[in-house]
Scaffold this motif. Sequence first.
Motif, PDB file in Angstrom:
ATOM      1  N   GLY A  47       4.748 -12.976 -10.519  1.00 17.49           N
ATOM      2  CA  GLY A  47       3.981 -11.894 -11.114  1.00 17.49           C
ATOM      3  C   GLY A  47       3.250 -11.030 -10.109  1.00 17.49           C
ATOM      4  N   GLY A  48       3.508 -11.252  -8.823  1.00 15.65           N
ATOM      5  CA  GLY A  48       2.850 -10.447  -7.800  1.00 15.65           C
ATOM      6  C   GLY A  48       1.440 -10.882  -7.465  1.00 15.65           C
ATOM      7  N   ARG A 106       9.310  -0.416  -0.232  1.00 17.90           N
ATOM      8  CA  ARG A 106      10.455  -0.080  -1.086  1.00 17.90           C
ATOM      9  C   ARG A 106      10.170  -0.333  -2.556  1.00 17.90           C
ATOM     10  NH1 ARG A 106      14.249  -4.228   1.877  1.00 17.90           N
ATOM     11  NH2 ARG A 106      12.299  -5.354   1.468  1.00 17.90           N
ATOM     12  N   ASP A 107       9.092  -1.040  -2.860  1.00 13.53           N
ATOM     13  CA  ASP A 107       8.775  -1.436  -4.232  1.00 13.53           C
ATOM     14  C   ASP A 107       7.649  -0.564  -4.778  1.00 13.53           C
ATOM     15  OD1 ASP A 107       8.328  -2.668  -6.641  1.00 13.53           O
ATOM     16  OD2 ASP A 107       7.855  -4.639  -5.810  1.00 13.53           O
ATOM     17  N   ALA A 164      -3.265   2.050   1.896  1.00 13.11           N
ATOM     18  CA  ALA A 164      -1.875   2.467   1.737  1.00 13.11           C
ATOM     19  C   ALA A 164      -1.174   2.280   3.073  1.00 13.11           C
ATOM     20  CB  ALA A 164      -1.787   3.925   1.305  1.00 13.11           C
ATOM     21  N   VAL A 165      -0.009   1.669   3.051  1.00 15.67           N
ATOM     22  CA  VAL A 165       0.740   1.471   4.292  1.00 15.67           C
ATOM     23  C   VAL A 165       1.844   2.511   4.443  1.00 15.67           C
ATOM     24  CG1 VAL A 165       0.213  -0.986   4.320  1.00 15.67           C
ATOM     25  CG2 VAL A 165       2.341  -0.201   3.270  1.00 15.67           C
ATOM     26  N   HIS A 166       1.981   3.385   3.434  1.00 16.19           N
ATOM     27  CA  HIS A 166       2.993   4.441   3.479  1.00 16.19           C
ATOM     28  C   HIS A 166       2.513   5.583   2.584  1.00 16.19           C
ATOM     29  CE1 HIS A 166       6.864   6.526   2.781  1.00 16.19           C
ATOM     30  NE2 HIS A 166       7.189   6.028   3.960  1.00 16.19           N
ATOM     31  N   PRO A 167       2.802   6.843   2.952  1.00 16.42           N
ATOM     32  CA  PRO A 167       2.362   7.968   2.122  1.00 16.42           C
ATOM     33  C   PRO A 167       2.830   7.899   0.677  1.00 16.42           C
ATOM     34  CG  PRO A 167       3.095   8.758   4.265  1.00 16.42           C
ATOM     35  CD  PRO A 167       3.442   7.303   4.211  1.00 16.42           C
ATOM     36  N   GLN A 174       2.648   5.586  -1.305  1.00 18.83           N
ATOM     37  CA  GLN A 174       1.755   4.762  -2.119  1.00 18.83           C
ATOM     38  C   GLN A 174       0.454   5.468  -2.487  1.00 18.83           C
ATOM     39  OE1 GLN A 174       1.194   1.328   0.386  1.00 18.83           O
ATOM     40  NE2 GLN A 174       3.136   0.388  -0.212  1.00 18.83           N
ATOM     41  N   VAL A 175       0.162   6.579  -1.843  1.00 18.22           N
ATOM     42  CA  VAL A 175      -1.150   7.226  -2.002  1.00 18.22           C
ATOM     43  C   VAL A 175      -1.386   7.706  -3.425  1.00 18.22           C
ATOM     44  CG1 VAL A 175      -2.550   9.219  -1.316  1.00 18.22           C
ATOM     45  CG2 VAL A 175      -1.349   7.866   0.419  1.00 18.22           C
ATOM     46  N   GLU A 176      -0.410   8.352  -4.019  1.00 21.53           N
ATOM     47  CA  GLU A 176      -0.584   8.890  -5.368  1.00 21.53           C
ATOM     48  C   GLU A 176      -0.899   7.791  -6.375  1.00 21.53           C
ATOM     49  OE1 GLU A 176       1.771  11.611  -8.723  1.00 21.53           O
ATOM     50  OE2 GLU A 176       2.644  11.274  -6.738  1.00 21.53           O
ATOM     51  N   ALA A 177      -0.193   6.660  -6.261  1.00 22.78           N
ATOM     52  CA  ALA A 177      -0.429   5.552  -7.186  1.00 22.78           C
ATOM     53  C   ALA A 177      -1.835   4.986  -7.022  1.00 22.78           C
ATOM     54  CB  ALA A 177       0.607   4.456  -6.970  1.00 22.78           C
ATOM     55  N   ILE A 178      -2.308   4.902  -5.786  1.00 22.95           N
ATOM     56  CA  ILE A 178      -3.656   4.392  -5.539  1.00 22.95           C
ATOM     57  C   ILE A 178      -4.701   5.361  -6.086  1.00 22.95           C
ATOM     58  CG2 ILE A 178      -5.331   3.825  -3.739  1.00 22.95           C
ATOM     59  CD1 ILE A 178      -2.981   2.773  -2.058  1.00 22.95           C
ATOM     60  N   ASN A 179      -4.538   6.646  -5.787  1.00 26.03           N
ATOM     61  CA  ASN A 179      -5.496   7.635  -6.289  1.00 26.03           C
ATOM     62  C   ASN A 179      -5.559   7.626  -7.810  1.00 26.03           C
ATOM     63  OD1 ASN A 179      -6.233   8.483  -3.744  1.00 26.03           O
ATOM     64  ND2 ASN A 179      -4.864  10.243  -3.712  1.00 26.03           N
TER      65      ASN A 179
END
Length: 291
Positions: free
Chosen positions: A174-175, A208-209, A230-233, A235-240
Amino acid sequence: MRSWIVVPADKDKALGQVAGSGADAVVIDLARAASEDTKQHTRLAARDWLVSHRSQVVAARSFARWVRIGPVSSPHWRADLEAAMEGAPDGVILAECIGTDEVQQFAAALYECEGRAGVRSGATKIIPELGANPAAALHLKPFAEEIHARIVGLGWDAAALARSLGARRMRGPGGLWTDALAYVRGQVLLAAHAQGLMAIEAGFRDTRDAEGAKRAALAARGDGFSGMIAVHPSQVEAINSAFAPTSEEIAEAREIVGLFALNPGAEALPSRGRYVRQGDLARARKLLGED
């Protein structure tokens, strides 16, 4: 300060693109192990990036400029700090911090570097990354009891702790974080809230996920973190989005601020079937941008 994107100082292409990532804070990473020759290049790259983005005229929106330096046990951290301070960063993430004594040592060096760089004394903030090895993970309580004035938040490095343990995984079904990592995560979250600081969630490593990163950000927000690495750009939108206040949260915050405005000096007031106190007022003002 929802999203904190970490960019290795030795990745020229990533450095050139990160200003447009949409992150609230860009963290130039100087903590990666490297030879002295390579280090000199990355120091210059970090300094130049900080200097060139000081006015942030090339970005579509403003962002905070941070660097990641350390650990204090490494032979490079002082030279890294001196180079970075020439660019007057807003703050420093102290990698693999093992205790409050290290914060004191680092803060003393930071004071000296501010003086040499012409930066106002005390202007540069610190966020230590805690619990990076078993010994450090078992001695987190002091951060909940007494905190250095420069510290504005607490973070943790899941990857460093996993390496220290020789773990083959960081997340289970489940992560969810594995037990040892979840323990450190919880202690960091509690210590941050005990001191009224930002609590920064560790990054989601699998670039990749996208769905996994989104779930991780939502879980962090749901558990009480104030931001996430965020370790990659991508991912930023999802975090914001995960850390943006909901309309219900905004409405409740306005109600709390209004209640205390009508009852100045009150310690506790009834609201929505419970009592709200000064701590709730402080959080409401912070959510509304009034702090």
